[in-house]
Design a protein around this motif. Structure first.
Motif, PDB file in Angstrom:
ATOM      1  N   GLU A 127       0.836  -1.208   0.000  1.00 44.73           N
ATOM      2  CA  GLU A 127       0.000   0.000   0.000  1.00 44.73           C
ATOM      3  C   GLU A 127       0.868   1.255   0.000  1.00 44.73           C
ATOM      4  N   GLY A 128       0.577   2.172  -0.911  1.00 40.47           N
ATOM      5  CA  GLY A 128       1.282   3.435  -0.935  1.00 40.47           C
ATOM      6  C   GLY A 128       0.798   4.346   0.177  1.00 40.47           C
ATOM      7  N   LEU A 129       1.732   4.888   0.952  1.00 47.15           N
ATOM      8  CA  LEU A 129       1.383   5.737   2.089  1.00 47.15           C
ATOM      9  C   LEU A 129       1.638   7.209   1.819  1.00 47.15           C
ATOM     10  N   SER A 130       2.820   7.495   1.287  1.00 42.76           N
ATOM     11  CA  SER A 130       3.192   8.892   1.117  1.00 42.76           C
ATOM     12  C   SER A 130       4.309   8.998   0.097  1.00 42.76           C
ATOM     13  N   TYR A 131       4.435  10.202  -0.467  1.00 40.20           N
ATOM     14  CA  TYR A 131       5.380  10.418  -1.563  1.00 40.20           C
ATOM     15  C   TYR A 131       5.830  11.867  -1.528  1.00 40.20           C
ATOM     16  N   ILE A 132       7.138  12.052  -1.762  1.00 37.27           N
ATOM     17  CA  ILE A 132       7.651  13.408  -1.884  1.00 37.27           C
ATOM     18  C   ILE A 132       8.339  13.512  -3.234  1.00 37.27           C
ATOM     19  N   SER A 133       7.893  14.475  -4.024  1.00 37.99           N
ATOM     20  CA  SER A 133       8.400  14.591  -5.382  1.00 37.99           C
ATOM     21  C   SER A 133       9.614  15.514  -5.429  1.00 37.99           C
ATOM     22  N   ILE A 134      10.243  15.555  -6.598  1.00 35.66           N
ATOM     23  CA  ILE A 134      11.344  16.492  -6.782  1.00 35.66           C
ATOM     24  C   ILE A 134      10.828  17.815  -7.323  1.00 35.66           C
ATOM     25  N   THR A 135       9.532  17.871  -7.596  1.00 37.51           N
ATOM     26  CA  THR A 135       8.893  19.094  -8.083  1.00 37.51           C
ATOM     27  C   THR A 135       8.468  19.925  -6.892  1.00 37.51           C
ATOM     28  N   GLU A 136       9.321  20.843  -6.504  1.00 36.37           N
ATOM     29  CA  GLU A 136       9.019  21.741  -5.386  1.00 36.37           C
ATOM     30  C   GLU A 136       8.761  20.983  -4.088  1.00 36.37           C
ATOM     31  N   GLY A 137       9.239  19.748  -4.022  1.00 32.80           N
ATOM     32  CA  GLY A 137       9.047  18.965  -2.806  1.00 32.80           C
ATOM     33  C   GLY A 137       7.592  18.697  -2.478  1.00 32.80           C
ATOM     34  N   ARG A 138       6.766  18.590  -3.486  1.00 36.06           N
ATOM     35  CA  ARG A 138       5.339  18.351  -3.242  1.00 36.06           C
ATOM     36  C   ARG A 138       5.143  17.018  -2.546  1.00 36.06           C
TER      37      ARG A 138
END
Length: 125
Positions: free
Chosen positions: A46-57
């Protein structure tokens, strides 16, 4: 060599908190999207959380929104998952992963090609 190492899991009582860490080696985490997943026995990852490289979204799964917080410390090459108000149903092995997912589809486990070994979180009274 790309490597991710999770730590911080343990046994806690309902309502308590844990801070999970995902430390990277072999690459710069600041330039890579990172996700947290979990898997309980007999259940799908199950996916819980994600931090992108786009402005740290940041993004969250519905089951943890408002209770979990993802953050990144670039100096330590580490991503954290602060888990609050833990419930027995949060019991699982927690993994961090990196890859090249489309941000809007971050929860697809098959989009990730590097995973840590996992850390066990057990919530029980």
């Amino acid at each position: 060599q790309v490597q991710l190492v999770e730590s911080g899991g343990g046994l806690v009582q309902p309502g308590e908190s844990l801070r999970l860490s995902c430390t990277a080696s072999g690459f710069t985490l600041a330039y890579s999207p990172i996700a947290w997943f979990r898997q309980a026995p007999g259940k799908e990852r199950e996916g819980l959380s994600y931090i992108s490289i786009t402005e740290g979204r940041t993004y969250y799964g519905d089951s943890v929104k408002g209770r979990f917080t993802i953050s990144r410390d670039n100096a330590k090459n580490t991503v954290f998952l602060q888990t609050n108000s833990l419930k027995p149903e949060d019991t699982a092995v927690y993994y961090c992963a990196t890859g090249r997912p489309v941000d809007s589809r971050w929860y697809r486990a098959y989009e990730y090609d590097a995973w840590g070994q996992g850390t066990q979180v057990t919530v029980s009274s």
